[in-house]
Write a protein that holds these residues in place. Structure first.
Motif, mmCIF file in Angstrom:
data_model
loop_
_atom_site.group_PDB
_atom_site.id
_atom_site.type_symbol
_atom_site.label_atom_id
_atom_site.label_comp_id
_atom_site.label_asym_id
_atom_site.label_seq_id
_atom_site.Cartn_x
_atom_site.Cartn_y
_atom_site.Cartn_z
ATOM 1 N N PRO A 1 20.984 21.378 -33.112
ATOM 2 C CA PRO A 1 20.723 19.946 -33.329
ATOM 3 C C PRO A 1 20.770 19.136 -32.032
ATOM 4 O O PRO A 1 20.042 18.152 -31.881
ATOM 5 C CB PRO A 1 21.848 19.521 -34.284
ATOM 6 C CG PRO A 1 22.240 20.784 -34.990
ATOM 7 C CD PRO A 1 22.076 21.888 -33.974
ATOM 8 N N PHE A 2 21.622 19.551 -31.088
ATOM 9 C CA PHE A 2 21.707 18.847 -29.802
ATOM 10 C C PHE A 2 20.468 19.127 -28.938
ATOM 11 O O PHE A 2 19.994 18.261 -28.214
ATOM 12 C CB PHE A 2 22.973 19.265 -29.049
ATOM 13 C CG PHE A 2 24.249 18.890 -29.749
ATOM 14 C CD1 PHE A 2 24.701 17.581 -29.726
ATOM 15 C CD2 PHE A 2 24.982 19.833 -30.444
ATOM 16 C CE1 PHE A 2 25.879 17.223 -30.376
ATOM 17 C CE2 PHE A 2 26.160 19.487 -31.096
ATOM 18 C CZ PHE A 2 26.605 18.186 -31.064
ATOM 19 N N VAL A 3 19.979 20.355 -29.022
ATOM 20 C CA VAL A 3 18.778 20.705 -28.251
ATOM 21 C C VAL A 3 17.578 19.931 -28.814
ATOM 22 O O VAL A 3 16.756 19.396 -28.065
ATOM 23 C CB VAL A 3 18.534 22.227 -28.283
ATOM 24 C CG1 VAL A 3 17.349 22.597 -27.393
ATOM 25 C CG2 VAL A 3 19.771 22.992 -27.831
ATOM 26 N N GLU A 4 17.521 19.826 -30.137
ATOM 27 C CA GLU A 4 16.420 19.086 -30.769
ATOM 28 C C GLU A 4 16.518 17.595 -30.472
ATOM 29 O O GLU A 4 15.508 16.914 -30.302
ATOM 30 C CB GLU A 4 16.417 19.331 -32.278
ATOM 31 C CG GLU A 4 16.058 20.774 -32.617
ATOM 32 C CD GLU A 4 15.661 20.959 -34.074
ATOM 33 O OE1 GLU A 4 15.557 19.960 -34.816
ATOM 34 O OE2 GLU A 4 15.463 22.124 -34.459
ATOM 35 N N ARG A 5 17.750 17.090 -30.414
ATOM 36 C CA ARG A 5 17.935 15.675 -30.078
ATOM 37 C C ARG A 5 17.483 15.415 -28.640
ATOM 38 O O ARG A 5 16.916 14.366 -28.327
ATOM 39 C CB ARG A 5 19.417 15.311 -30.265
ATOM 40 C CG ARG A 5 19.703 13.872 -30.163
ATOM 41 C CD ARG A 5 19.510 13.150 -31.511
ATOM 42 N NE ARG A 5 19.731 11.724 -31.325
ATOM 43 C CZ ARG A 5 18.794 10.794 -31.484
ATOM 44 N NH1 ARG A 5 17.597 11.108 -31.906
ATOM 45 N NH2 ARG A 5 19.070 9.536 -31.263
ATOM 46 N N THR A 6 17.731 16.380 -27.778
ATOM 47 C CA THR A 6 17.269 16.258 -26.390
ATOM 48 C C THR A 6 15.748 16.148 -26.370
ATOM 49 O O THR A 6 15.185 15.286 -25.680
ATOM 50 C CB THR A 6 17.727 17.482 -25.555
ATOM 51 O OG1 THR A 6 19.128 17.651 -25.722
ATOM 52 C CG2 THR A 6 17.414 17.287 -24.081
ATOM 53 N N ALA B 1 13.872 15.025 -28.741
ATOM 54 C CA ALA B 1 13.487 13.730 -29.305
ATOM 55 C C ALA B 1 13.683 12.596 -28.297
ATOM 56 O O ALA B 1 12.899 11.650 -28.246
ATOM 57 C CB ALA B 1 14.283 13.473 -30.580
ATOM 58 N N LEU B 2 14.749 12.683 -27.485
ATOM 59 C CA LEU B 2 15.014 11.617 -26.509
ATOM 60 C C LEU B 2 14.062 11.699 -25.321
ATOM 61 O O LEU B 2 13.610 10.684 -24.799
ATOM 62 C CB LEU B 2 16.464 11.710 -26.015
ATOM 63 C CG LEU B 2 17.537 11.350 -27.042
ATOM 64 C CD1 LEU B 2 18.921 11.687 -26.512
ATOM 65 C CD2 LEU B 2 17.464 9.869 -27.402
ATOM 66 N N LEU B 3 13.757 12.914 -24.893
ATOM 67 C CA LEU B 3 12.912 13.082 -23.703
ATOM 68 C C LEU B 3 11.437 12.848 -24.002
ATOM 69 O O LEU B 3 10.698 12.378 -23.159
ATOM 70 C CB LEU B 3 13.056 14.497 -23.142
ATOM 71 C CG LEU B 3 14.378 14.913 -22.519
ATOM 72 C CD1 LEU B 3 14.304 16.387 -22.133
ATOM 73 C CD2 LEU B 3 14.692 14.078 -21.292
ATOM 74 N N LYS B 4 11.027 13.261 -25.195
ATOM 75 C CA LYS B 4 9.596 13.244 -25.557
ATOM 76 C C LYS B 4 8.742 13.832 -24.430
ATOM 77 O O LYS B 4 7.830 13.174 -23.893
ATOM 78 C CB LYS B 4 9.129 11.829 -25.895
ATOM 79 C CG LYS B 4 9.880 11.208 -27.059
ATOM 80 C CD LYS B 4 9.288 9.855 -27.430
ATOM 81 C CE LYS B 4 10.069 9.181 -28.535
ATOM 82 N NZ LYS B 4 11.443 8.759 -28.117
ATOM 83 N N PRO B 5 9.017 15.070 -24.050
ATOM 84 C CA PRO B 5 8.271 15.668 -22.928
ATOM 85 C C PRO B 5 6.821 15.949 -23.322
ATOM 86 O O PRO B 5 6.502 16.051 -24.505
ATOM 87 C CB PRO B 5 9.025 16.974 -22.682
ATOM 88 C CG PRO B 5 9.571 17.343 -24.027
ATOM 89 C CD PRO B 5 9.922 16.036 -24.692
ATOM 90 N N GLU C 1 15.202 16.463 -37.369
ATOM 91 C CA GLU C 1 15.691 15.142 -37.767
ATOM 92 C C GLU C 1 14.747 14.019 -37.362
ATOM 93 O O GLU C 1 14.486 13.116 -38.137
ATOM 94 C CB GLU C 1 17.040 14.890 -37.112
ATOM 95 C CG GLU C 1 18.193 14.936 -38.101
ATOM 96 C CD GLU C 1 19.506 14.712 -37.392
ATOM 97 O OE1 GLU C 1 19.733 13.591 -36.920
ATOM 98 O OE2 GLU C 1 20.276 15.690 -37.283
ATOM 99 N N ASP C 2 14.266 14.067 -36.138
ATOM 100 C CA ASP C 2 13.493 12.936 -35.611
ATOM 101 C C ASP C 2 11.986 13.104 -35.793
ATOM 102 O O ASP C 2 11.245 12.146 -35.653
ATOM 103 C CB ASP C 2 13.790 12.749 -34.117
ATOM 104 C CG ASP C 2 15.280 12.651 -33.844
ATOM 105 O OD1 ASP C 2 15.795 11.533 -33.837
ATOM 106 O OD2 ASP C 2 15.912 13.697 -33.655
ATOM 107 N N GLY C 3 11.537 14.317 -36.066
ATOM 108 C CA GLY C 3 10.115 14.554 -36.265
ATOM 109 C C GLY C 3 9.299 14.480 -34.982
ATOM 110 O O GLY C 3 8.073 14.457 -35.015
#
Ligand code: URA
Length: 192
Positions: free
Chosen positions: A100-105, A107-111, A146-148
């Protein structure tokens, strides 16, 4: 991202945490960059310094990224944030606890693109049992549950493998050139 780093440091849900790791190792690099890189997990050097990919394999990764003019674009993390004892491969359960933390990363970065480094990262993120020689060099989509938020993702061989098998460098270079073209907008997938 700072809050995410704090949440990771306080997270007690990954079994690796109690297995001798000195500290949580989250990420290094440019959070504004267009490229997210996910490796396997911290080794001894990373555990000591608190940063991912700073040992021998990390130095080779940096040389590859520099040669492709991508080092400044990269934000580098791992599938797990604590060093597995004896540098063993993290288990799927340990990776799932950190996912979940890797996925949140993501979502935040939107690379613009994500590079998975090595078999353990490829299996965890692509959710496949296929070996790295089969999955490397192919574009897939990675979507955070979570964030899609989604990004194109490609796996390649681990630099630690290249240190043992330098003749495989050509395959990684091929993947990196493909990645570089994608980041520069030179490649548009049909339907993308
Ligand atoms: N190998 C990895 O996969 N990650 C690191 O951070 C260091 C070595």
């Amino acid at each position: 991202l700072d809050e995410l780093a704090e949440a990771i440091a306080a997270f007690e849900g990954c079994p690796l945490r109690g297995m001798g790791a000195r500290q949580a190792v989250f990420a290094r690099g440019n959070p504004q960059g267009s490229l997210m890189i996910v490796g396997e997990g911290p080794g001894a050097e990373e555990d000591a310094r608190g940063q991912p990919f700073v040992g021998k394999a990390g130095q080779l990764l940096d040389r590859i990224l520099t040669a492709a003019d991508l080092l400044d674009e990269a934000f580098i993390t791992n599938t797990v944030f604590w060093r597995p004892p004896g540098n063993r491969t993290p288990t799927p359960q340990e990776q799932a606890a950190c996912a979940p933390f890797v996925e949140r990363t993501l979502a935040l970065l939107k690379p613009k693109a994500v590079l998975l480094v090595g078999a353990a990262a490829a299996k965890a993120v692509l959710k496949t049992d296929d070996g790295i020689m089969r999955t490397r060099g192919q574009w897939r989509e990675w979507r955070s549950a979570e964030d899609g938020i989604a990004a194109p993702v490609m796996a390649t061989l681990h630099p630690a493998f290249l240190l043992r098998q330098p003749q495989a460098k050509g395959l990684v270079w091929k993947d990196i050139l493909d990645l570089s073209a994608r980041l520069r907008g030179e490649v548009v997938e049909p339907g993308a």
